[in-house]
Design an enzyme around this catalytic site. Structure first.
Site, PDB file in Angstrom:
ATOM      1  N   GLU A  84       0.844  -1.189   0.000  1.00 21.94           N
ATOM      2  CA  GLU A  84       0.000   0.000   0.000  1.00 21.94           C
ATOM      3  C   GLU A  84       0.886   1.249   0.000  1.00 21.94           C
ATOM      4  O   GLU A  84       0.424   2.345   0.282  1.00 21.94           O
ATOM      5  CB  GLU A  84      -0.950   0.011   1.199  1.00 21.94           C
ATOM      6  CG  GLU A  84      -0.287  -0.007   2.557  1.00 21.94           C
ATOM      7  CD  GLU A  84      -1.300  -0.028   3.699  1.00 21.94           C
ATOM      8  OE1 GLU A  84      -1.484   1.028   4.329  1.00 21.94           O
ATOM      9  OE2 GLU A  84      -1.894  -1.084   3.960  1.00 21.94           O
ATOM     10  N   CYS A 116      -3.400  -4.411   4.454  1.00 23.80           N
ATOM     11  CA  CYS A 116      -2.510  -5.401   5.057  1.00 23.80           C
ATOM     12  C   CYS A 116      -2.796  -6.828   4.598  1.00 23.80           C
ATOM     13  O   CYS A 116      -2.053  -7.742   4.942  1.00 23.80           O
ATOM     14  CB  CYS A 116      -2.589  -5.314   6.582  1.00 23.80           C
ATOM     15  SG  CYS A 116      -2.064  -3.720   7.247  1.00 23.80           S
ATOM     16  N   HIS A 252      -1.760 -11.621  11.704  1.00 21.21           N
ATOM     17  CA  HIS A 252      -1.367 -10.282  11.286  1.00 21.21           C
ATOM     18  C   HIS A 252      -1.205  -9.441  12.546  1.00 21.21           C
ATOM     19  O   HIS A 252      -2.077  -9.449  13.420  1.00 21.21           O
ATOM     20  CB  HIS A 252      -2.427  -9.673  10.366  1.00 21.21           C
ATOM     21  CG  HIS A 252      -2.240  -8.208  10.130  1.00 21.21           C
ATOM     22  ND1 HIS A 252      -1.066  -7.690   9.611  1.00 21.21           N
ATOM     23  CD2 HIS A 252      -3.055  -7.149  10.373  1.00 21.21           C
ATOM     24  CE1 HIS A 252      -1.182  -6.371   9.530  1.00 21.21           C
ATOM     25  NE2 HIS A 252      -2.373  -6.019   9.988  1.00 21.21           N
TER      26      HIS A 252
END
Length: 421
Positions: A84, A116, A252
């Site tokens: 990103e 993400c 994550h």
């Protein structure tokens, strides 16, 4: 179970040349330290002007490519960059990466943007490419690379209150993975995937050099998606059990505290654990994956794989063991998937020397860090011409000289120029 195999043949992380101590940062920002400690963060990588998403990507991938024979290198037929933090609205980072690594021209080059979740999106895309077997024996190079950006309130030199606790956790770095039918490091459980997505305005980058959104919404969305994605996983894997099916859990990791909260919620709701059993389970199955994340910060698309890498490096893999992975990207998309790691895979991960590489970073002086926040070393999205000034960052730059890494040299008419040092 299918006799076919796919997964990660080799992987490596690059975490830059400089960091800041986030406890010091929190004190200087006058953050509530009791709340700060819940982040479970120690350091964060800071990208310097000679570093960008491309240098991070190449420096992560180069050891993997160098370890291949010329014939094997020519079998890399897909390069996917996942980010990103792109430097151009149209031109993919993969084109620079492909060129700097000296890969063959018979290669698909593309880029994935999905907050993400992008790293997982790239990994699953590459896995499908390998499983399709349209080009038997082909390899895919997937690189998730990101640099955190923060939105400074107009007319102010400080971050907005909503994002004050995001600053200590926002890092920089890249994870490179060779995906193939010979998954030495991580053999994916084919078909064992639970994915879940919907539109939500939690966090975003409406400006190329800044983030915005709602941190509380992001936390709630992450928790909801973790439960929903695992429920979808269980529909495809009838015997799946949160406690019994996975030797380790890899999440994550925007910051360690979010992972601890997600684990606690899932342990109670799905695992039916209570009290001390939750803490014991966290220490045994989750904590090994936080070791490197606590030293780097959130690197967006790369973070779930940094957690996986840390799990493999720091866990006990005296025999083959299954790791469950949860990936989340704002906006949002999420996925729970799993794979098997063997002692050979752990040896391969440890041989990359990532802990030592993180040790070699230089602690950045506070005044330099503040100047970077203010002007990014004169390099912003859309910069047309600049020659990178390395003199101001002589100490961290000296730590990369002679290492054979690549750095950003200049931008001329929008084209980025790099050199090996």
């Amino acid at each position: 179970m299918s006799s076919r195999q796919v997964g990660i043949q080799a992987m490596n992380f690059y975490g830059g040349s400089a960091y800041v101590d986030v406890a010091d940062l929190a004190r200087r920002r006058n953050l509530a330290m009791d709340r700060f400690h819940n982040l479970l963060m120690d350091q964060k990588t800071v990208a310097l002007p000679y570093e960008d998403p491309i240098t991070f990507a190449v420096n992560a991938a180069k050891p993997l490519v160098d370890a291949l024979t010329p014939a094997e290198r020519d079998r890399i037929e897909l390069v996917v960059t996942c980010t990103e933090s792109g430097v151009d609205f149209g031109k993919s980072l993969s084109t620079y990466v492909h060129d700097l690594l000296g890969l063959g021209r018979n290669c698909r080059l593309c880029e994935v943007k999905n907050a993400c979740y992008s790293g997982t999106a790239g990994f699953q895309l590459a896995s499908s490419f390998v499983l399709a077997n349209a080009s038997p024996g082909a390899l895919a190079l997937v690189i998730a690379t990101d640099v955190a950006k923060f939105l400074v309130a107009e007319g102010s030199d400080a971050l907005s209150e909503d994002w004050s606790f995001a600053e200590p956790s926002g890092g920089a770095g890249a994870m490179a993975m060779l995906v193939s039918a010979e998954p030495t490091v991580f053999a994916a459980d084919i078909g064992a995937n639970g994915y879940y997505g919907h539109e939500v305005m939690d966090t975003c980058r409406p400006f190329p050099d800044g983030e915005a959104g709602d941190a509380d919404t992001s936390l709630l969305s992450y928790l909801d998606c973790c439960a929903a994605a695992f429920e979808e996983y269980r529909k495809r894997v009838d015997s799946a059990d949160w406690v019994g099916s996975f030797d380790y859990l890899s999440f994550h990791t925007p910051f360690g505290g979010m992972v601890k909260g997600a684990h606690r919620a899932m342990a109670r709701k799905v695992g039916k654990l209570r009290g001390a059993a939750i803490e014991q389970d966290f220490a045994a199955r989750v904590q090994p994956g936080l070791a490197y994340c606590r030293r780097v910060g959130n690197v967006m698309g790369a973070t779930v794989f940094l957690n996986l890498f840390s799990t493999i490096a720091n866990g006990d893999f005296d025999s083959a063991k299954r790791v469950g992975c949860f990936s989340y990207g704002s906006g949002c998309c999420s996925e729970f998937y799993s794979g098997v790691v063997t002692p050979e895979g752990q040896r391969a991960v440890r041989a990359m020397g990532v802990a030592e590489s993180l040790d070699s970073r230089v602690e950045l002086e506070w005044e330099l860090y503040e100047r970077l926040l203010a002007d990014a070393g004169g390099i912003r999205f859309g910069t047309r011409d600049v020659v990178v000034d390395r003199d101001e960052y002589a100490k961290p730059y000296a730590s990369v000289e002679g290492t054979g890494q690549v750095v950003l040299k200049a931008i001329k008419d929008y084209h980025r120029e790099y050199e090996w040092v």
